[in-house]
Design an enzyme around this catalytic site. Structure first.
Site, PDB file in Angstrom:
ATOM      1  N   GLU A 133       0.910  -1.180   0.113  1.00 42.72           N
ATOM      2  CA  GLU A 133      -0.155   0.117  -0.073  1.00 42.72           C
ATOM      3  C   GLU A 133       0.868   1.135  -0.045  1.00 42.72           C
ATOM      4  OE1 GLU A 133      -2.608   2.162   3.545  1.00 42.72           O
ATOM      5  OE2 GLU A 133      -2.765  -0.015   3.449  1.00 42.72           O
ATOM      6  N   HIS A 134       2.019   1.233   0.923  1.00 43.92           N
ATOM      7  CA  HIS A 134       2.758   2.284   0.763  1.00 43.92           C
ATOM      8  C   HIS A 134       3.695   2.591  -0.559  1.00 43.92           C
ATOM      9  CE1 HIS A 134       1.965   2.416   4.981  1.00 43.92           C
ATOM     10  NE2 HIS A 134       2.602   3.234   4.996  1.00 43.92           N
ATOM     11  N   GLU A 192       5.432   4.246  11.248  1.00 42.07           N
ATOM     12  CA  GLU A 192       4.015   4.367  11.262  1.00 42.07           C
ATOM     13  C   GLU A 192       3.682   3.380  12.131  1.00 42.07           C
ATOM     14  OE1 GLU A 192      -0.023   4.086   8.229  1.00 42.07           O
ATOM     15  OE2 GLU A 192       2.108   4.727   7.483  1.00 42.07           O
TER      16      GLU A 192
END
Length: 457
Positions: A72-73, A149
């Protein structure tokens, strides 16, 4: 005054019913490779379009847990056709918003943009999913971002508590995996791990191109054929990933930290799957219990009995009933935040609220819960992005979009049905419990387990 309110509510109910019938149709088309295209056209000047994929942490193993979140990143760090700078310029020039998320069973990449830019949006999304560059330098850069994160997530105690709840409730099964994965995996995942994940899971039959807003369905189908018609539907060696059964285990996990100001606690039993007929009565039951926060107005006049008790007895800072449903299982629970002196009382009254659902819930309680649930379902679809997300998840889960009018009809359950279904899932069942913070006063597990039976009497 009586006649004013009578006609007001009569008018409101008619308007609500008409709004359900007048909701735009969701059109669905399947391409030759199995990829599905679904859209709801509203004629707005903006739209949201995205790809929803049947993959997530449940499809991962101990070695690659967190790969979906890592991807996703990586998705917006450039493609083979559009380097990162060019990709960002393209999105910015359209005034669009590009985003993604990963859950336990779904992954989504979506863009909100002007309706006239739909063709470009589909082109960029197809590039992001099919041709992500996965440059080694970018992977190392994002590795540091992901680790940072993960540190931030650890500070969100609600997120941590509910992750721990899944870990203990579904221990030993893939459903126990966190979406984020362990920090050790974030440090060791390789480019080949990410490539393998894409090759295994990003297959056309597990993808939905969904759109909502100012979109023309036929145009969207043509765009899908152009940009996504070549997505593979074949698995190497016919190795189709099959979800292993996720066994629920009544158990607990405690993380005691007396330095924290408040305790975060979740208790849950195994709930219904997304496709189970029991899901609607359980949703109504959750609406009966409701939610509460110190910032709410109303105080002791709140409709939820547990909320009124929370105010009168100062039981907690907040609580919320939840039902997380998956393809073949679910978690029906209550999450609450309280100080260390009220843990025992709040746990007692939370379980008591469950037992009331199984025994003494009234017709007026259920009527209130149904109205609250209907309002919630309508309120959640406020804007093209939540509507698009609803479409994508529904097609993956049910094979079709369930319209609001159908939900409305399903929600009209009797209080006896709510009582019977709650008894089936709650009464005399072993709960899963997760707790973080100053939790010395949290009752012994066997006491919480026995309360699932004795509080009925």
């Amino acid at each position: 005054t009586f006649f004013f309110f009578f006609f007001f509510f009569l008018f409101a109910s008619v308007s609500y019913a008409q709004s359900l019938v007048g909701a735009p149709e969701t059109r669905l088309t399947a391409l030759d490779n199995g990829l599905r295209v679904a859209s709801e056209e509203t004629g707005h000047a903006t739209c949201t379009v995205g790809l929803w994929i049947g993959s997530g942490s449940r499809y991962e193993n101990e070695k690659n847990n967190g790969a979906g979140f890592f991807l996703e990143h990586m998705a917006f760090k450039g493609t083979k056709k559009h380097p990162q700078t060019a990709l960002e310029q393209q999105v910015e020039s359209m005034g669009a918003h590009l985003s993604a998320y990963t859950s336990r069973e779904h992954t989504a990449y979506y863009m909100k943009t002007m309706s006239k830019d739909l063709p470009k949006a589909v082109e960029l999304l197809s590039e992001v999913v099919q041709n992500c560059s996965l440059n080694e330098a970018d992977i190392e850069q994002q590795r540091a971002v992901v680790l940072r994160e993960l540190e931030e997530v650890e500070g969100n105690l609600q997120e941590v508590c509910l992750d721990l709840l899944h870990a203990t409730a579904f221990q030993g099964t893939p459903m126990g995996h966190s979406v984020f994965g362990p920090s050790g995996n974030a440090r060791t995942l390789t480019r080949q791990d990410l490539v393998d994940y894409i090759n295994i899971h990003y297959k056309a039959p597990r993808m939905v191109l969904a759109a909502a807003g100012g979109v023309n369905h036929d145009e969207l189908v043509n765009l899908a054929k152009t940009h996504l018609g070549g997505v593979s539907f074949e698995y190497e060696g016919d190795a189709v990933p099959i979800l292993s059964p996720c066994r629920f285990t009544g158990s607990e996990i405690r993380v005691r930290d007396d330095g924290l100001p408040l305790a975060h606690i979740a208790i849950a039993v195994e709930g219904a799957s997304a496709t189970s007929p029991d899901i609607v009565p359980l949703m109504v039951a959750n609406a009966v219990i409701g939610s509460y926060d110190l910032t709410y107005g109303g105080g002791k006049h709140l409709s939820s009995r547990l909320a009124r008790l929370a105010v009168d007895e100062n039981l907690c800072h907040s609580f919320q009933a939840f039902h997380s449903s998956y393809s073949d299982t679910g978690l029906l629970g209550i999450y609450f935040v309280t100080d260390k002196l009220h843990i025992d009382d709040m746990m007692h009254w939370s379980q008591n609220a469950w037992m009331n659902l199984c025994t003494t819930v009234t017709e007026s309680d259920v009527a209130r819960g149904k109205n609250a649930l209907k309002a919630s379902l309508v309120g959640q679809l406020n804007g093209t992005t939540p509507v698009c997300d609803d479409i994508g998840r529904h097609i993956l889960t049910y094979g079709r979009r369930i319209p609001l009018s159908e939900w409305d009809a399903r929600i009209d359950v009797s209080f006896k049905m709510v009582r019977d279904v709650c008894s089936k899932y709650i009464y005399d069942k072993c709960p899963a419990v997760a707790a973080i913070g100053p939790i010395e006063q949290l009752p012994d597990y066997n006491r919480m387990r026995s309360a699932m039976y004795w509080l009925r009497f």
